[in-house]
Design a protein around this motif. Structure first.
Motif, short mmCIF file in Angstrom:
data_model
loop_
_atom_site.label_atom_id
_atom_site.label_comp_id
_atom_site.label_asym_id
_atom_site.label_seq_id
_atom_site.Cartn_x
_atom_site.Cartn_y
_atom_site.Cartn_z
N SER A 37 -7.87 -3.15 -6.66
CA SER A 37 -7.59 -4.47 -6.09
C SER A 37 -8.48 -4.82 -4.92
CB SER A 37 -6.15 -4.56 -5.57
OG SER A 37 -5.25 -4.22 -6.57
N VAL A 38 -9.27 -3.85 -4.46
CA VAL A 38 -10.12 -4.15 -3.32
C VAL A 38 -11.27 -5.01 -3.78
CG1 VAL A 38 -11.61 -3.18 -1.55
CG2 VAL A 38 -9.53 -1.98 -2.22
N PHE A 66 -10.42 9.49 -3.14
CA PHE A 66 -11.23 8.39 -3.67
C PHE A 66 -11.98 8.80 -4.94
CE2 PHE A 66 -11.23 4.68 -0.85
CZ PHE A 66 -10.44 5.15 0.19
N LEU A 91 -4.47 0.09 -6.23
CA LEU A 91 -4.96 -0.44 -4.96
C LEU A 91 -6.48 -0.42 -4.93
CD1 LEU A 91 -2.99 0.81 -1.85
CD2 LEU A 91 -3.22 -1.50 -2.71
N LEU A 92 -7.03 0.68 -5.38
CA LEU A 92 -8.48 0.79 -5.36
C LEU A 92 -9.12 -0.29 -6.21
CD1 LEU A 92 -8.79 4.65 -5.49
CD2 LEU A 92 -9.63 3.19 -3.68
N ALA A 121 -8.89 -6.65 -9.69
CA ALA A 121 -7.79 -6.42 -10.62
C ALA A 121 -6.51 -6.86 -9.96
CB ALA A 121 -7.73 -4.94 -10.98
N LEU A 142 -8.70 -0.46 2.36
CA LEU A 142 -9.21 0.81 1.85
C LEU A 142 -10.68 1.02 2.19
CD1 LEU A 142 -7.37 0.84 -1.55
CD2 LEU A 142 -7.17 2.52 0.26
#
Lengths: 259, 327, 273
Positions: B255-256, B241, B252-253, B264, B213
Motif C-alpha cells: 500500500s505504500v 522487508f 501494508l508494504l 494496492a 514504512l
C-alpha cells in the motif's frame, strides 16, 4: 481546446504585519478532458491557493481561468452558479469537510438541491443511493451522521458529494493524506475507476510525488508560488529538469523492493 | 534497555472498554532504533505513551511490565516517573509547537529542563550548553534562536529544537511519536538523519513510532508491526522487508505509494477494540485466511532467528506472495 | 428487554444533570398547573394569620392569612411561564441577529459596541428602568428580560459563527454553490443550536431571578397576586419576629427553579460530553 485553462494567475495576500505575500506568481497550466494534472508542492508553494482560485473561492489578482470556455473570475452570478455544477472539490480532512449535523444522504444530495431544484425527491434519493453504491458506501450509512463513519467512509462521502452532479472537473486537495495507509489505496483506486467511467478531469493537489505517479497524466511542480517544472508524468519523474524536482524525488523514501 | 512484557492498556469510554494494547512484547537495545509501525487504532501511540504513563485519564495499564534498564516503570510512583521523564527517557511528539511553550523564550525552556535535575544553572551555562546542542542539530544561529520564541521558527527548526531538548539530559531511551508527519518531505529527511545521528552518538535506545514504512526502511534497525493492539510481526528491517511473514505486513508494504507501481488496496478497516475477537484480529481482511484463524489467535512465534510473526501461516507467506505475483 | 433498560439507565447516568433538571421542571409544571391547591391563593383565612407550618397549612400562613403553600405553588404558575417567555423571546430574536452579525463583517464590530452598552447595566436596574418607562405589566417584564439577554445571545452566537465560518464544510458548501441563505440556515444555524439552547436555559434561570427581584420591589406585580418576590418582601417584616416560613418557602422555590434551569444548561453543555 483544453477543458480547463489557467493563464498567468497571480494572487497576493496582505499579511497582518503589513507585508505582502505573493502566494501565486504567474501560474499557467491546462487540463484536458478525462485527464489528471497533479499539482505538487510543499507547504507554502501556493498549490492550495491555485486550487481555491480554480474553484472560484478566491478571485485571482490577475490572469484568467476558463472552464469549457467560460471564465471563472468575474463571472456573473448565474454563470458562476452554473460553473459550480461543473466543478467540485474533495478536501483533505474527511471529517472536517462534512457538516456534523447533516445525515450522509443529505450531504450527498445537497449539490442536487442547489443545482437541480426541479428534480423530484424520489429521483434525487435514487441518484444519491446510486452514487453511494458507486463509491462503495453501504446503504446503512446513508442515514448516519459523519462522526459514526470511519475516515475512509467519510472521504467516500466527500467524493460522492463531489460527483453527484457529474462535474467535468474535480479539484482534489490532498484527498488521501489524512487517511490510513491501507485505506489510501482504496480511495485512489476509486478515484481512478470514477474517472474512467465518467471521463472527469482531476486537478490533483498533493505534496507526495509517489502517490500521483500512477494516476497523473501530467505533473506540475510548484515552489514559492511558481511552477518550476511541468510536463507528462513519466518525463518529470524519469528525467527531472529542475533541481527542486530532483530534491523532491530524492526525498521520497524508497522501500527495498517494489512488492 | 527497554523491555515491554505482555503489556495490556485499556481506555474507559462511555461505550465500554477499548482494548488498545493487547499483550505487547517489545525489546529495544541500546544504540538501536526500533520502528513501531501501525495505522490508526493499532495501539502504537497507546503503547508508547504507556511507557511514560502519558495516557489520558481514561487510559490505564491493566497488566504487564515495562522495564527500563532494571527499573520497573509500571509500579513507579508519580514522583518516580517524574525522575524518569526527560532524564532517562526523552520524548519527541508529532507537533513541535505543541511541545514548546509559546510564551517563554527558548533558553528559559532549556533552563527548565536542566533545572529539573535539581541543579541550579545560570543563564550563561544554559546558553553555553544550548548553543552547542542546537549547533549540533544544524541550527545556524543558535544564540538568536535561544533568545527568541517558538513561533519564530519554522516547523523543521522547531522540531530540531524539540529533539535537542529531549536529548539535553542524555537519556537512555528516546521515544519519538510520528516526529516528521507534520513536516514537509524535504525537511523530513534532514530531521530523521539528525535523530538517528544523535541517538547513535548518545548510544541511546530509540523507538520511532510511525505509519510510514519508507521511514522505517531507511532509518530504523528493527521494526515491529502493530495491528489491533498486538505486535503481528517483528524483526530486523532487513528480514522483515525481505521476507514479510505476516499478511498485514505484506498488505501494508504493497500500500505504500512507490514510483513505479500502482498502490494496492486492502479492503475494510481496522477493528474497533471494544470487544476482542477470539481468533486472529486480521481475519476479516486477510486473503490467506484458513479456518484455524477464526478459532485460535495465532501466537507470536519465530520464523527465523530474531524474526517473529503472529500468523498461523507464517512459514508460507513467502510462497503465497510469489504465487500472488504470478497470477 | 433488560439489555435495553441497561442502556437506558447508562444514558441517564451519563446525562445526570440534564435529567435532574428536566425532572424538576416537569415537577414544577405539573404542580403549578395541574395540582389542585388546598386553598385558593387569593382568599385569606383571616382566622389563621401567621400560623406556623401544620397539617392544615403545610407551609403555614402569612400575615394576611394566605396559605403559603398554595401561594408558593401558584406563583410558579405565573413566574415560570414569564421566565420561559423571556428566555424564548431572547432565543428567537437573539439567534438570528447573532447569525447575521456573525456572517457579515462590515458593521459587526460597531454593533458589538452598542451591545456592550446594554450589557454594562446590571440586570435588575435595567429591568426596573424598562418597566417604569414602558408600564407596569407582565409583557413589559418579558420585554425587559429579552432586552438584556438578546445582547448575550448575539455575542455568543456571533463568536460561534466566526469560528464556524472558517470550517471546511462551510467552505465546501460555498464551493458547491450554496447561497448565503443556505449556508446560514442549513450549515451555520444547526451547529450553533446546542450552544444557543444552553444559553436559553441560563437566560431563563437569570430571568427568574430578575422576576423575583422585581416582585420584591413591587414592580410589575401587585398584591394579592401570588409571586415569590412579592411574598418574600411581605414576609420579610415577619422574619425578625420569628415567622420564618413566609420567606423561606418562596425563597426555596426560587432556588429550586433556578437550579433546575442551571442543571438543564449544564446537562446540555456540549463541552461536557
Amino acid at each position: 481546446m483544453a477543458l480547463l485553462v489557467a493563464d498567468n494567475i497571480t494572487k497576493t495576500f496582505a499579511l497582518p504585519n503589513g507585508r505582502r505575500l505573493r502566494a501565486v506568481d504567474e501560474v499557467s497550466f491546462t487540463l484536458e478532458a478525462g485527464q489528471t494534472l497533479a499539482l505538487i508542492g510543499e507547504s507554502g508553494s501556493g498549490k492550495t491557493t491555485v486550487g481555491r482560485c480554480v474553484l472560484g473561492l478566491i478571485p485571482p489578482d490577475s490572469g484568467s481561468i476558463e472552464i469549457g470556455g467560460v471564465s471563472v473570475p468575474g463571472a456573473s452570478r448565474r454563470a458562476r452558479k452554473a460553473l459550480r455544477k461543473d466543478i467540485s472539490v474533495v478536501f483533505q480532512e474527511p471529517y472536517e469537510s462534512l457538516n456534523p449535523r447533516m445525515r450522509v444522504k443529505n450531504i450527498i444530495a445537497e449539490p442536487l438541491l442547489i443545482h437541480r431544484p426541479d428534480m423530484p425527491s424520489a429521483e434525487r434519493l435514487e441518484t444519491v443511493a446510486h452514487i453511494a453504491n458507486e463509491v462503495g458506501l453501504p446503504d446503512r450509512v446513508l442515514d448516519r451522521f459523519p462522526r459514526e463513519l470511519s475516515g475512509g467512509q467519510q472521504q467516500r462521502v466527500g467524493i460522492a458529494r463531489a460527483v453527484v452532479t457529474n462535474p467535468r472537473v474535480i479539484v482534489l486537495d490532498e484527498p488521501t493524506s489524512s487517511l490510513d495507509l491501507s485505506v489510501r489505496g482504496q480511495i485512489l483506486n476509486l478515484l481512478a475507476t470514477l474517472q474512467a467511467t465518467h471521463q472527469t478531469s482531476y486537478l490533483y493537489i498533493s505534496h507526495d510525488l509517489a502517490t500521483v505517479g500512477h494516476i497523473a497524466t501530467n505533473i506540475a511542480v510548484m515552489r514559492g508560488g511558481c511552477i518550476v517544472e511541468q510536463g507528462p508524468t513519466q518525463d518529470v519523474l524519469n528525467s527531472p529538469q529542475h533541481e527542486y524536482t530532483r530534491n523532491l524525488l530524492a526525498a521520497v523514501l524508497r522501500l527495498p523492493t517494489l512488492y | 534497555m527497554l523491555v515491554l512484557d505482555n503489556l495490556y492498556t485499556e481506555f474507559v469510554t462511555p461505550n465500554g472498554h477499548v482494548h488498545a494494547v493487547n499483550g505487547v512484547d517489545l525489546q529495544v537495545k541500546q544504540g538501536e532504533i526500533l520502528g513501531l509501525v501501525g495505522e490508526s487504532g493499532s495501539g502504537k501511540s497507546a503503547t508508547i505513551r504507556s511507557v511514560l504513563r502519558l495516557l489520558p485519564p481514561s487510559g490505564q495499564i491493566v497488566k504487564g511490565s515495562i522495564r527500563l534498564g532494571d527499573t520497573e516503570l509500571t509500579t513507579l510512583s508519580a514522583s518516580g516517573l517524574r525522575q524518569i521523564r526527560g532524564r532517562r527517557v526523552g520524548f519527541v511528539a508529532q507537533s513541535p509547537f505543541g511541545a514548546l511553550n509559546p510564551i517563554l523564550p527558548l533558553w528559559k525552556q532549556f533552563r527548565n529542563v536542566l533545572r529539573s535535575t535539581g541543579e541550579r544553572v545560570d543563564r550563561a551555562t544554559v546558553f553555553e550548553i544550548g548553543e552547542e546542542l542546537l549547533g549540533s542539530v544544524g541550527i545556524t544561529d543558535p544564540k538568536r534562536v535561544l533568545s527568541g520564541y517558538a513561533h519564530e521558527l519554522s516547523g523543521g527548526m522547531a522540531q530540531r529544537v524539540v529533539i535537542s531538548m529531549s536529548l539535553l539530559l542524555k537519556p537512555d531511551l528516546v521515544l519519538a511519536d510520528e516526529p516528521t508527519t507534520a513536516l514537509d518531505v524535504t525537511v523530513q529527511k534532514q530531521i530523521l538523519e539528525l535523530l538517528r545521528h544523535r541517538v547513535q552518538v548518545l548510544g541511546a535506545a530509540c523507538v520511532l513510532v510511525t505509519h510510514d514504512l519508507g521511514v522505517v526502511a531507511n532509518y530504523c534497525d528493527r521494526i515491529a508491526v502493530m495491528y489491533a493492539g498486538k505486535i503481528v510481526e517483528a524483526g530486523t528491517v532487513a528480514d522483515v522487508f525481505d521476507e514479510p511473514a505476516h499478511p498485514y505486513t505484506l498488505a501494508l508494504l504493497k500500500s505504500v505509494p512507490q514510483l513505479g507501481r500502482p498502490v494496492a488496496s486492502l479492503p475494510g478497516g481496522p477493528p474497533e477494540l471494544l470487544t476482542y475477537p477470539t481468533g486472529c484480529p486480521f481475519l476479516p481482511r486477510c486473503k490467506f485466511a484458513i479456518p484455524l484463524c477464526a478459532s485460535e489467535a495465532p501466537p507470536s512465534e519465530d520464523v527465523s532467528a530474531g524474526h517473529t510473526s503472529a500468523c498461523h501461516r507464517r512459514a508460507e507467506i513467502a510462497t503465497l506472495r510469489r504465487a500472488e505475483v504470478d497470477t | 428487554m433488560s439489555e435495553a433498560m441497561g442502556t437506558a439507565l447508562r444514558a441517564v447516568g451519563r446525562h445526570r444533570s440534564l435529567f435532574v433538571g428536566l425532572a424538576m421542571l416537569c415537577l414544577f409544571l405539573v404542580a403549578g398547573f395541574l395540582l389542585p391547591l388546598p386553598y385558593v391563593p387569593t382568599e385569606p383565612n383571616v382566622s389563621a394569620q401567621l400560623a406556623g407550618p401544620s397539617a392544615q397549612h403545610w407551609f403555614g400562613t402569612d400575615a394576611s392569612g394566605f396559605d403559603v403553600f398554595s401561594r408558593t405553588i401558584a406563583a410558579a404558575r405565573r413566574d415560570l411561564p414569564v421566565a420561559l417567555a423571556g428566555g424564548l423571546v431572547s432565543l428567537v430574536l437573539g439567534v438570528p441577529l447573532g447569525l447575521l452579525v456573525g456572517a457579515k463583517n462590515r458593521w459587526s464590530e460597531h454593533a458589538m459596541r452598542v451591545l456592550d452598552v446594554f450589557q454594562a447595566f446590571p440586570l435588575v436596574i435595567l429591568s426596573i428602568a424598562v418597566v417604569t418607562i414602558l408600564g407596569d405589566n407582565l409583557g413589559n417584564v418579558v420585554a425587559a428580560i429579552a432586552l438584556i439577554n438578546i445582547p448575550r445571545f448575539m455575542r455568543l452566537i456571533r463568536s460561534e459563527v466566526l469560528s464556524l465560518r472558517e470550517k471546511r464544510f462551510v467552505e465546501a458548501a460555498r464551493a458547491m454553490g450554496a447561497s448565503n441563505g443556505r449556508v446560514i440556515f442549513r450549515h451555520l444555524l444547526p451547529n450553533v443550536m446546542d450552544v444557543a439552547l444552553v444559553q436559553f436555559s441560563i437566560a431563563t434561570a437569570n430571568a427568574l431571578i430578575v422576576i423575583a427581584a422585581l416582585g420584591f420591589l413591587g414592580v410589575g406585580v401587585s398584591p394579592p397576586t401570588p409571586d415569590w418576590g412579592l411574598m418574600i418582601q411581605q414576609g420579610a417584616q415577619q422574619m425578625t419576629t420569628g415567622q420564618w416560613w413566609t420567606v423561606v418557602f418562596p425563597g426555596l422555590a426560587i432556588l429550586a427553579a433556578v437550579t433546575c434551569f442551571n442543571a438543564i444548561a449544564a446537562g446540555l453543555n456540549p463541552s461536557k460530553r
